[in-house]
Enzyme design. Structure first.
Site, PDB file in Angstrom:
ATOM      1  N   HIS A   9      -6.266   1.040  -7.592  1.00 55.83           N
ATOM      2  CA  HIS A   9      -7.641   0.616  -7.280  1.00 55.83           C
ATOM      3  C   HIS A   9      -7.705  -0.473  -6.200  1.00 55.83           C
ATOM      4  CE1 HIS A   9      -5.909  -1.727 -10.538  1.00 55.83           C
ATOM      5  NE2 HIS A   9      -6.551  -2.754 -10.015  1.00 55.83           N
ATOM      6  N   CYS A  66      -0.411  -0.342  -2.955  1.00 61.68           N
ATOM      7  CA  CYS A  66      -1.042  -1.085  -4.045  1.00 61.68           C
ATOM      8  C   CYS A  66      -1.351  -2.469  -3.483  1.00 61.68           C
ATOM      9  CB  CYS A  66      -0.160  -1.123  -5.305  1.00 61.68           C
ATOM     10  SG  CYS A  66       1.402  -2.005  -5.160  1.00 61.68           S
ATOM     11  N   GLY A  67      -1.549  -3.465  -4.314  1.00 63.26           N
ATOM     12  CA  GLY A  67      -1.906  -4.785  -3.799  1.00 63.26           C
ATOM     13  C   GLY A  67      -0.837  -5.354  -2.886  1.00 63.26           C
ATOM     14  N   GLY A  69       2.357  -3.569  -2.584  1.00 64.59           N
ATOM     15  CA  GLY A  69       3.288  -2.480  -2.247  1.00 64.59           C
ATOM     16  C   GLY A  69       4.503  -2.475  -3.160  1.00 64.59           C
ATOM     17  N   VAL A  70       4.715  -3.567  -3.902  1.00 61.09           N
ATOM     18  CA  VAL A  70       5.934  -3.684  -4.699  1.00 61.09           C
ATOM     19  C   VAL A  70       5.874  -2.835  -5.972  1.00 61.09           C
ATOM     20  CG1 VAL A  70       7.417  -5.264  -5.993  1.00 61.09           C
ATOM     21  CG2 VAL A  70       6.547  -5.932  -3.756  1.00 61.09           C
ATOM     22  N   GLY A  71       4.814  -3.003  -6.748  1.00 55.80           N
ATOM     23  CA  GLY A  71       4.739  -2.276  -8.031  1.00 55.80           C
ATOM     24  C   GLY A  71       4.852  -0.777  -7.840  1.00 55.80           C
ATOM     25  N   HIS A  99      18.055   4.214   8.720  1.00 60.03           N
ATOM     26  CA  HIS A  99      19.253   3.782   7.998  1.00 60.03           C
ATOM     27  C   HIS A  99      19.233   4.131   6.508  1.00 60.03           C
ATOM     28  CE1 HIS A  99      20.738   0.518  11.062  1.00 60.03           C
ATOM     29  NE2 HIS A  99      20.478   1.691  11.623  1.00 60.03           N
ATOM     30  N   HIS A 134      25.498   5.699   7.493  1.00 59.82           N
ATOM     31  CA  HIS A 134      24.371   5.414   6.594  1.00 59.82           C
ATOM     32  C   HIS A 134      24.367   6.375   5.407  1.00 59.82           C
ATOM     33  CE1 HIS A 134      23.105   2.758   9.708  1.00 59.82           C
ATOM     34  NE2 HIS A 134      23.023   3.758  10.584  1.00 59.82           N
TER      35      HIS A 134
HETATM   36  C1  RB5 Z   1      -3.237  -4.883  -9.118  1.00 57.02           C
HETATM   37  O1  RB5 Z   1      -4.026  -6.003  -9.328  1.00 57.02           O
HETATM   38  C2  RB5 Z   1      -1.889  -5.300  -8.542  1.00 57.02           C
HETATM   39  O2  RB5 Z   1      -1.106  -5.875  -9.544  1.00 57.02           O
HETATM   40  C3  RB5 Z   1      -1.191  -4.107  -7.920  1.00 57.02           C
HETATM   41  O3  RB5 Z   1      -2.015  -3.544  -6.960  1.00 57.02           O
HETATM   42  C4  RB5 Z   1       0.119  -4.360  -7.212  1.00 57.02           C
HETATM   43  O4  RB5 Z   1       0.022  -5.406  -6.315  1.00 57.02           O
HETATM   44  C5  RB5 Z   1       1.320  -4.465  -8.040  1.00 57.02           C
HETATM   45  O5  RB5 Z   1       2.458  -4.529  -7.538  1.00 57.02           O
END
Ligand code: RB5
Length: 153
Positions: A9, A66-67, A69-71, A99, A134
């Site tokens: 979202h 996502c917010g 990109g990590v999650g 790579h 690589h």
């Molecule tokens: C959502 O609030 C946030 O936690 C998600 O978008 C993301 O940044 C997680 O890695």
């Protein structure tokens, strides 16, 4: 090239903008949602869907947002054989393909704006894996996956 797009979202606007940009460039694009910023979508859901479609050979590349990109990249990277990298500038986006043979680019909608996002996406899509030394390193990563496959702890 067929590209899948997914987001939570927090990143609907950037995902839609990147998808439109890639469509404009002539690529076949598949939207895995989220469709609306108003309805919460937990990032592992679209992350997994896009990664699994790549694993099945239904997509060539994926773009996940996502917010940060990590999650969403963490979720995608749990699918065996999938390599997703988080990028906030074009150089890294090129290198994660050349790579690291990443099939998935992840970005943070709270980190990069739409114009920079498009440049990052272009660098990722235009890059090609260089193979050679690589490939050996990627095999070492695959070894880790194989060593832990089916293990409980
Ligand atoms: C959502 O609030 C946030 O936690 C998600 O978008 C993301 O940044 C997680 O890695």
């Amino acid at each position: 090239m067929k590209i899948g797009f997914g987001c939570d979202h927090a990143a609907v606007e950037l995902k839609n903008c990147l998808l439109a940009h890639m469509k404009e460039r002539g690529f076949e694009c598949v939207d895995f949602g989220a469709a609306s910023a108003e309805e919460p979508v937990d990032y592992p859901v679209p992350g997994r869907l896009v990664a699994e479609a790549i694993r099945r050979g239904e997509l060539d590349r994926g773009v996940l947002v996502c917010g940060t990109g990590v999650g969403i990249s963490l979720a995608a990277n749990k699918v065996p054989g999938i390599r997703a990298g988080v990028c906030s500038e074009p150089y890294t986006a090129k290198m994660i393909v050349e790579h690291n043979d990443c099939q998935i680019l992840a970005m943070g909608a709270r980190v990069v704006g739409s114009e920079l996002g498009k440049m990052i996406c272009d660098a990722f899509i235009d890059a090609r894996f260089q193979g050679g030394r690589h490939a050996r390193r990627l095999e070492l990563i695959a070894d880790i996956e194989r060593d832990y496959a089916g293990k409980k702890d």
